[in-house]
Design a protein around this motif. Structure first.
Motif, short mmCIF file in Angstrom:
data_model
loop_
_atom_site.label_atom_id
_atom_site.label_comp_id
_atom_site.label_asym_id
_atom_site.label_seq_id
_atom_site.Cartn_x
_atom_site.Cartn_y
_atom_site.Cartn_z
N LEU A 1 19.98 1.64 -32.91
CA LEU A 1 21.23 1.02 -32.43
C LEU A 1 21.13 -0.49 -32.45
O LEU A 1 22.09 -1.19 -32.80
N LEU A 2 19.97 -1.02 -32.10
CA LEU A 2 19.76 -2.46 -32.12
C LEU A 2 20.01 -3.03 -33.51
O LEU A 2 20.66 -4.07 -33.66
N ALA A 3 19.48 -2.34 -34.54
CA ALA A 3 19.66 -2.81 -35.91
C ALA A 3 21.15 -2.85 -36.28
O ALA A 3 21.62 -3.80 -36.92
N LEU A 4 21.91 -1.84 -35.85
CA LEU A 4 23.34 -1.80 -36.16
C LEU A 4 24.09 -2.90 -35.42
O LEU A 4 24.95 -3.57 -35.99
N LEU A 5 23.78 -3.08 -34.13
CA LEU A 5 24.44 -4.13 -33.36
C LEU A 5 24.13 -5.51 -33.94
O LEU A 5 25.04 -6.36 -34.07
N ALA A 6 22.87 -5.74 -34.29
CA ALA A 6 22.47 -7.04 -34.83
C ALA A 6 23.14 -7.31 -36.18
O ALA A 6 23.43 -8.47 -36.50
N TYR A 7 23.39 -6.26 -36.94
CA TYR A 7 24.05 -6.43 -38.24
C TYR A 7 25.48 -6.95 -38.07
O TYR A 7 25.93 -7.81 -38.84
N PHE A 8 26.17 -6.48 -37.05
CA PHE A 8 27.56 -6.86 -36.84
C PHE A 8 27.71 -8.06 -35.91
O PHE A 8 28.76 -8.70 -35.89
#
Length: 389
Positions: free
Chosen positions: A211-218
């Motif tokens: 989830l961290l990777a997805l949040l950081a992407y956006f």
């Protein structure tokens, strides 16, 4: 999410000396050309070239910490005297950029990561003892507050020193929530289900990593990302009315009536009948209160056999943490896409946790299962040294 947020919050980006004299020329250039093209023109006029310190390259690159002293008449160099400019093509804002953690201040970036690890140590010792003293549930709630309030304060830190101090509290809360919830979960089930519950809850650590990777992407601004990771911790406060206290802890503290009430409620929810003898035994325990010895960390080292086993496990856990966090916090140095690297690092933990449910009950047993996976991890790390780039 908090465990590896530093990968994105303090991501290192390309940087070079800011030369205000050339800013107007860069603005004019940007009207008709790409930003990268104009930056290269400005750098060529103001920034000296130095040999690359990268292991993957030996050519010349623009200096990160020096500029030409005089743009018109001299090739003498000087340290950056007007701050730095940063490559913001991927990260719009990071702690690295916000607090200028470059050149002579580079070590302060490592300080904030070390501060988080110091918090993990404090949390593991402090919240463990605290949960034994005041209860699992109150300690869990305190961990949630410690994550929400200092975590939110991180986003508004005026300097790297304040940011690092708040990270200590966030690290402590991370370990508090992780450890106390583990103990509470395993104490709410019978002995036959403890290993299963302990392994399954780890899935959510992997899900948080992904989830961290997805949040950081956006979310490309570090302070917004920090807020998005910290504010949801307030939801955990609702657990006070949802999750029961550990009956085992209540019994150990002599609070048998409360333990009986929780056991009855659990039996009602699960539609099972608790044998009458269980309640009778608890009633007898309530009437025959004996002074119990409060355990301490020293008990792990007091007897020779326990001391030998404890020291071995201390070393194993130290090594696992060193390698695990060392690899995970450096996913951005693997090359390729930072977000994909982090997502995959979290995803590969799912089959690993699944394996941990069944492997200890296999013919290998617990000791050999642990030894085999540690050897596999060590051999894999060694092979990365000889793997062609």
């Amino acid at each position: 999410c908090h465990a590896f947020a530093q990968v994105f919050l303090a991501a290192k980006t390309d940087h070079w000396c800011y030369v205000p004299e050339l800013e107007k020329y860069e603005d004019e250039c940007n009207l008709n050309n790409s930003v990268t093209f104009c930056q290269d023109i400005i750098k060529n006029q103001s920034i000296p070239s130095v040999k690359s310190s990268s292991q993957c390259g030996s050519g010349l690159v623009y200096s990160n910490c020096e500029r030409y002293e005089n743009l018109s008449y001299s090739m003498k160099t000087m340290k950056c005297n007007h701050g730095w400019k940063y490559d913001r093509s991927q990260y719009r804002s990071t702690v690295f950029q916000e607090f200028d953690l470059v050149c002579d201040r580079y070590y302060l970036g490592a300080l904030s990561s070390s501060a988080y690890m110091a918090g993990l140590f404090i949390g593991s010792v402090g919240f463990g003892a605290l949960s034994d003293k005041i209860g699992r549930l109150p300690a869990l709630m305190l961990s949630a507050l410690c994550m929400a309030i200092p975590g939110t304060a991180c986003a508004f830190s005026p300097n790297i020193q304040a940011y690092s101090i708040f990270r200590v509290f966030v690290g402590a809360s991370h370990m508090g929530m992780f450890m106390v919830s583990f103990v509470l979960a395993t104490e709410l089930v019978g002995p036959s289900k403890r290993m299963f519950v302990g392994a399954v809850r780890e899935y959510y650590f992997a899900f948080g990593y992904m989830l961290l990777a997805l949040l950081a992407y956006f979310i490309r601004y570090w302070w917004i990302l920090q807020l998005c990771l910290s504010l949801p911790a307030t939801i955990y406060l609702l657990y006070w009315w949802i999750i029961p206290e550990s009956p085992r802890w209540l019994i150990s503290m002599g609070k048998h009536d409360k333990a009986v009430a929780i056991i009855r409620k659990c039996a009602e929810v699960n539609k099972v009948t608790v044998p009458t003898c269980v309640y009778e035994e608890l009633a007898e325990m309530a009437g025959d209160v004996k002074e119990t010895h409060a355990g301490s960390y020293l008990d792990l080292l007091r007897l020779p056999n326990m001391r030998k086993k404890s020291l071995k496990l201390f070393y194993i856990w130290f090594t696992i943490s060193l390698v695990y966090y060392g690899l995970s916090l450096n996913t951005s140095n693997l090359g390729g896409n930072d977000y994909l690297n982090a997502f995959v690092s979290g995803a590969v933990e799912v089959p690993a946790y699944t394996l941990s449910i069944f492997l200890p009950e296999s013919p290998f047993g617990r000791r050999w299962s642990l030894a085999l996976v540690l050897i596999l991890a060590g051999v894999s790390c060694i092979f990365t040294l000889i793997t062609p780039v």
